[in-house]
Design a protein around this motif. Sequence first.
Motif, short mmCIF file in Angstrom:
data_model
loop_
_atom_site.label_atom_id
_atom_site.label_comp_id
_atom_site.label_asym_id
_atom_site.label_seq_id
_atom_site.Cartn_x
_atom_site.Cartn_y
_atom_site.Cartn_z
N GLY A 180 1.86 30.78 54.05
CA GLY A 180 1.40 31.99 53.37
C GLY A 180 2.00 33.22 54.01
O GLY A 180 2.46 33.18 55.16
N GLY A 181 2.03 34.34 53.28
CA GLY A 181 2.65 35.54 53.78
C GLY A 181 1.75 36.75 53.75
O GLY A 181 0.87 36.88 52.90
N ASP A 200 -0.76 37.32 50.46
CA ASP A 200 -0.08 38.47 49.87
C ASP A 200 1.14 38.06 49.05
O ASP A 200 1.48 38.69 48.05
CB ASP A 200 0.34 39.46 50.96
N TYR A 201 1.83 37.02 49.52
CA TYR A 201 3.01 36.55 48.78
C TYR A 201 3.33 35.12 49.16
O TYR A 201 2.86 34.59 50.17
CB TYR A 201 4.22 37.46 49.03
N ARG A 247 13.60 39.68 49.66
CA ARG A 247 12.44 40.53 49.35
C ARG A 247 12.07 40.52 47.87
O ARG A 247 11.14 41.21 47.48
CB ARG A 247 12.65 41.97 49.84
N GLU A 248 12.80 39.75 47.05
CA GLU A 248 12.46 39.71 45.63
C GLU A 248 11.11 39.03 45.40
O GLU A 248 10.38 39.38 44.48
CB GLU A 248 13.55 39.01 44.82
N LYS A 286 6.93 45.20 56.57
CA LYS A 286 7.62 44.23 57.40
C LYS A 286 6.89 42.90 57.21
O LYS A 286 6.03 42.53 58.01
CB LYS A 286 7.62 44.66 58.87
N PRO A 287 7.21 42.18 56.11
CA PRO A 287 6.47 40.96 55.78
C PRO A 287 6.51 39.95 56.92
O PRO A 287 7.49 39.84 57.66
CB PRO A 287 7.21 40.43 54.55
#
Length: 342
Positions: free
Chosen positions: A178-179, A208-209, A236-237, A187-188
């Motif tokens: 997970g992100g 989150d993403y 980052r897409e 700054k993921p």
Amino acid sequence: MNYPHVSIVILNWNGWKDTLECLESVYKIKYPNYNIILLDNASNDESLEKIKGYLKGKIKVNSPFFDYSENKPIKFKEYLKHEIESMKDEHYMNKELILIENDKNYGFTEGNNIGIRYALDILNSGYILLLNNDTVVDNCFLNELVKVAEDDSQIGFVGPKVYYYDYKGRKDIINFAGGKQNLWKFKPSHIGYKKIDKGQYDTNKEVDYIHGCCLLARARMLRDIGLLDKEYVSYREENDWAIRGYISGWKSVYAFKSKMWHKIGGSTNRNTNLFVDYLETKNRFLFVKKYSNNLQTLSFLLYFFVFDFWIISAIDLIYFKNLRRYKSFLNATKDGIKILRA
């Protein structure tokens, strides 16, 4: 359990060895209702020849994760990109592979978008799975992703537990569970990064993403929020996609029972590929431009120029001793500032 149709979109560019290992692992999965859309992004090596040879059963795949299966030949249909643009309907057998040859390198985002459009418009899939070609999947990974998605109609993205393909000889080291991301410094970060898997991340949870190396997207959501933003080209897409989904009320969920292994930049050398380095920096500015308010943008700029700018400069010049990489970083920073000012 329901088994809605899934289109598995895989993009190849000069990476046929990784692609064949990925395909062999996919053709071992237990999920019963899928097709593979394999796009070649105008490779200038022998990728197309090798891929077709594999599908015809002429090339065997060796992997530390599985034994080669004698389930060949694999049925496939082959198209040039311009041929599918006017296509309105086509019949395919279950698990048949669609090979699309792009006329040029469209980058990661638009290269995948070509396959996603095909999945939505021609195959009418319920879900689209983006899968990097430098991955190997567990045979139950797709069952687990779809099961989680089907439990909640507002889940738009689902992703697996991602391990390193080989981390100092180990295959139980987590790269992604997970992100997390925020708009104040953008700054993921990866949950579970470089941790030994001891079951500490064995809970499905909203995040989150989802990592773009393996991302299941609900077709109904994509018709709502749109496809990947090709302005990113690559990197980052998936962060952009996730926040667009969140704004429209869709969830991103990590499914811990789904597992796969990632070679991490298998088609690029992260130390020497200047374009990769450039995109990773420039796209942070692009993301902030699209989604941050004035206060968040100020916070990002302070964080970037007080901390990140000097740390990355030191890494490029002192650790890597790579002046060209440093200049690429400077160019990305300058272009990023231009994006914010536009």
